[in-house]
Write a protein that holds these residues in place. Structure first.
Motif, PDB file in Angstrom:
ATOM      1  N   GLU A 103       0.884  -1.108   0.035  1.00  0.00           N
ATOM      2  CA  GLU A 103       0.113   0.134   0.252  1.00  0.00           C
ATOM      3  C   GLU A 103       0.772   1.094  -0.127  1.00  0.00           C
ATOM      4  O   GLU A 103       0.457   2.372   0.000  1.00  0.00           O
ATOM      5  N   GLY A 104       2.092   1.373   0.250  1.00  0.00           N
ATOM      6  CA  GLY A 104       3.132   2.274   0.090  1.00  0.00           C
ATOM      7  C   GLY A 104       3.963   2.630   1.247  1.00  0.00           C
ATOM      8  O   GLY A 104       4.565   3.607   1.367  1.00  0.00           O
ATOM      9  N   ALA A 105       3.698   1.704   2.668  1.00  0.00           N
ATOM     10  CA  ALA A 105       4.263   2.097   3.608  1.00  0.00           C
ATOM     11  C   ALA A 105       6.000   2.101   3.331  1.00  0.00           C
ATOM     12  O   ALA A 105       6.754   2.908   4.008  1.00  0.00           O
ATOM     13  N   LYS A 106       6.405   1.218   2.441  1.00  0.00           N
ATOM     14  CA  LYS A 106       7.733   1.257   1.972  1.00  0.00           C
ATOM     15  C   LYS A 106       8.360   2.366   1.768  1.00  0.00           C
ATOM     16  O   LYS A 106       9.587   2.825   2.138  1.00  0.00           O
ATOM     17  N   TRP A 107       7.445   3.381   1.069  1.00  0.00           N
ATOM     18  CA  TRP A 107       7.907   4.775   0.746  1.00  0.00           C
ATOM     19  C   TRP A 107       7.629   5.893   1.730  1.00  0.00           C
ATOM     20  O   TRP A 107       8.376   6.690   1.714  1.00  0.00           O
ATOM     21  N   CYS A 108       6.275   5.571   2.320  1.00  0.00           N
ATOM     22  CA  CYS A 108       6.108   7.015   3.261  1.00  0.00           C
ATOM     23  C   CYS A 108       6.674   6.672   4.290  1.00  0.00           C
ATOM     24  O   CYS A 108       7.015   7.685   5.301  1.00  0.00           O
ATOM     25  N   PHE A 109       6.853   5.545   5.072  1.00  0.00           N
ATOM     26  CA  PHE A 109       7.427   5.199   6.355  1.00  0.00           C
ATOM     27  C   PHE A 109       8.634   4.072   6.291  1.00  0.00           C
ATOM     28  O   PHE A 109       8.260   2.969   6.960  1.00  0.00           O
ATOM     29  N   PRO A 110       9.635   4.303   5.508  1.00  0.00           N
ATOM     30  CA  PRO A 110      10.627   3.398   5.321  1.00  0.00           C
ATOM     31  C   PRO A 110      11.298   2.678   6.593  1.00  0.00           C
ATOM     32  O   PRO A 110      11.555   1.641   6.804  1.00  0.00           O
ATOM     33  N   ALA A 111      11.590   3.869   7.620  1.00  0.00           N
ATOM     34  CA  ALA A 111      12.197   3.400   8.645  1.00  0.00           C
ATOM     35  C   ALA A 111      11.400   2.442   9.652  1.00  0.00           C
ATOM     36  O   ALA A 111      12.007   1.374  10.170  1.00  0.00           O
ATOM     37  N   ALA A 112       9.951   2.704   9.741  1.00  0.00           N
ATOM     38  CA  ALA A 112       9.154   1.934  10.534  1.00  0.00           C
ATOM     39  C   ALA A 112       9.081   0.398   9.694  1.00  0.00           C
ATOM     40  O   ALA A 112       8.864  -0.429  10.398  1.00  0.00           O
ATOM     41  N   VAL A 113       8.983   0.496   8.386  1.00  0.00           N
ATOM     42  CA  VAL A 113       8.811  -0.753   7.970  1.00  0.00           C
ATOM     43  C   VAL A 113      10.164  -1.455   8.019  1.00  0.00           C
ATOM     44  O   VAL A 113      10.016  -2.709   8.629  1.00  0.00           O
ATOM     45  N   VAL A 114      11.188  -1.048   8.150  1.00  0.00           N
ATOM     46  CA  VAL A 114      12.501  -1.749   8.388  1.00  0.00           C
ATOM     47  C   VAL A 114      12.477  -2.288   9.732  1.00  0.00           C
ATOM     48  O   VAL A 114      12.980  -3.279   9.964  1.00  0.00           O
ATOM     49  N   GLN A 115      12.104  -1.375  10.831  1.00  0.00           N
ATOM     50  CA  GLN A 115      12.023  -1.990  12.071  1.00  0.00           C
ATOM     51  C   GLN A 115      11.042  -3.019  12.444  1.00  0.00           C
ATOM     52  O   GLN A 115      11.313  -3.988  13.207  1.00  0.00           O
ATOM     53  N   ASN A 116       9.869  -2.919  11.855  1.00  0.00           N
ATOM     54  CA  ASN A 116       8.923  -3.995  11.852  1.00  0.00           C
ATOM     55  C   ASN A 116       9.188  -5.399  11.148  1.00  0.00           C
ATOM     56  O   ASN A 116       9.122  -6.350  11.736  1.00  0.00           O
ATOM     57  N   GLN A 117      10.101  -5.263  10.229  1.00  0.00           N
ATOM     58  CA  GLN A 117      10.569  -6.357   9.652  1.00  0.00           C
ATOM     59  C   GLN A 117      11.721  -6.931  10.339  1.00  0.00           C
ATOM     60  O   GLN A 117      11.887  -8.214  10.697  1.00  0.00           O
ATOM     61  N   SER A 137      12.827   8.899  10.065  1.00  0.00           N
ATOM     62  CA  SER A 137      13.333   9.528   8.900  1.00  0.00           C
ATOM     63  C   SER A 137      12.726  10.587   8.546  1.00  0.00           C
ATOM     64  O   SER A 137      11.412  10.427   7.960  1.00  0.00           O
ATOM     65  N   LYS A 138      13.200  11.875   8.443  1.00  0.00           N
ATOM     66  CA  LYS A 138      12.424  13.073   7.853  1.00  0.00           C
ATOM     67  C   LYS A 138      12.518  13.247   6.379  1.00  0.00           C
ATOM     68  O   LYS A 138      11.629  13.354   5.570  1.00  0.00           O
ATOM     69  N   SER A 139      13.676  12.730   5.781  1.00  0.00           N
ATOM     70  CA  SER A 139      13.900  13.013   4.420  1.00  0.00           C
ATOM     71  C   SER A 139      13.057  12.114   3.473  1.00  0.00           C
ATOM     72  O   SER A 139      12.421  12.435   2.515  1.00  0.00           O
ATOM     73  N   ASN A 140      13.010  10.789   3.837  1.00  0.00           N
ATOM     74  CA  ASN A 140      12.236   9.739   3.060  1.00  0.00           C
ATOM     75  C   ASN A 140      10.756  10.055   3.137  1.00  0.00           C
ATOM     76  O   ASN A 140      10.008  10.006   2.020  1.00  0.00           O
ATOM     77  N   THR A 141      10.112  10.515   4.294  1.00  0.00           N
ATOM     78  CA  THR A 141       8.696  10.526   4.267  1.00  0.00           C
ATOM     79  C   THR A 141       8.314  11.985   3.595  1.00  0.00           C
ATOM     80  O   THR A 141       7.379  12.039   2.713  1.00  0.00           O
ATOM     81  N   SER A 142       8.975  12.825   3.434  1.00  0.00           N
ATOM     82  CA  SER A 142       8.923  14.186   2.770  1.00  0.00           C
ATOM     83  C   SER A 142       9.168  13.938   1.264  1.00  0.00           C
ATOM     84  O   SER A 142       8.663  14.771   0.338  1.00  0.00           O
TER      85      SER A 142
END
Length: 278
Positions: free
Chosen positions: A74-88, A264-269
């Motif tokens: 659904e796009g979490a990898k791009w909007c919230f990449p840090a959260a995805v990595v930590q959940n993985q 991560s600020k840069s990836n989300t924005s």
């Protein structure tokens, strides 16, 4: 999104069950990048064994994995990449606990993972209601950042951080903080959210204060090592969210900790585009 998730989840559960019951698997080396993931070789199905608690935990693990996979789609990898990595990473840890027959530890981590995924889903639902989550222009840079986030997560969330009834940091963890500060100094787009925890041996009010002292002590030392304190948020959950359940010395040692999330600020924005814009 939630109805869409559960429709897909039912389909994926059926596919996963059929795949797990199949005797045909790709040869080693042909499974792509997923072969680097611990969970790639972890099966949620235990054939030819009586049903027991581990079957239920493995099924919960599979549900969480499907939930995370769906959020990534659904796009979490791009909007919230840090959260995805930590959940993985947490998903992989649960798989290791189940493989090691640490059922109580796995059960508690599954609860934490479920809450984390629900939070991520709420954040993603809000963001995607106003913007599209799209890949960044430079995916190589993002991959480098995700590798850095994973390294920081491992350094900052190790066991054996504090002594009993103390906010003084153990020397080994101090070394981890120094390494993390050096890495963060070269990655200005990353910030930290530090949550203090205590074991269950004290009163609620005392544990709340002790846990906050621990979070602030970690913030203090990261600042001493050169990290701008404005990049660090410290809070406390007292003893209300133990990593593991139980009252043994080993469990209490593990529950005397801080949990650190890397943001991560840069990836989300950089990876969200307002609706209607090309």
């Amino acid at each position: 999104m939630k109805n869409n998730f559960y429709q897909h989840l039912l389909i994926l559960c059926s596919i996963s069950f059929l795949a797990a019951c199949s005797s045909s698997y790709p040869e080693k080396g042909s499974g792509g990048l997923a072969e680097n993931d611990f969970s790639a070789g972890f099966s949620p199905v235990l054939p030819d064994e009586p049903l027991g608690p581990e079957h239920g935990l493995r099924f919960d693990w599979q549900i969480n994995k499907l939930h995370l996979d769906m959020l990534v789609q659904e796009g979490a990898k791009w909007c919230f990449p840090a959260a995805v990595v930590q959940n993985q990473e947490r998903q992989n840890r649960i798989a290791r606990e189940l493989e090691g027959n640490l059922l109580l530890d796995a059960a508690n981590d599954l609860i934490i993972q479920r809450k984390s995924l629900n939070k991520l889903e709420q954040q993603l639902t809000y963001v995607t209601s106003q913007a599209d989550c799209t890949p960044p222009n430079n995916q190589e840079n993002q991959q480098q950042e995700l590798t850095t986030i994973n390294t920081l997560f491992t350094l900052l969330n190790v066991d054996n951080q504090f002594a009993h009834n103390s906010s003084e940091i153990n020397p080994k963890y101090m070394g981890n903080l120094a390494q993390a500060a050096n890495i963060l100094d070269e990655n200005n787009e990353l910030t930290l959210s530090i949550t203090g925890h205590a074991d269950a041996s004290g009163s609620v009010d005392y544990n709340e204060k002790l846990a906050l002292d621990r979070a602030n002590q970690v913030k203090r030392y990261l600042s001493i090592f050169g990290l701008n304190p404005k990049r660090i948020n410290a809070s406390s959950l007292g003893s209300s969210a133990p990593l593991f359940q139980g009252d043994t010395a080993a469990v209490q040692l593990t529950n005397r900790r801080v949990s650190v999330e890397i943001l991560s600020k840069s990836n989300t924005s950089a990876s969200t585009n307002p609706r209607g814009l090309l």
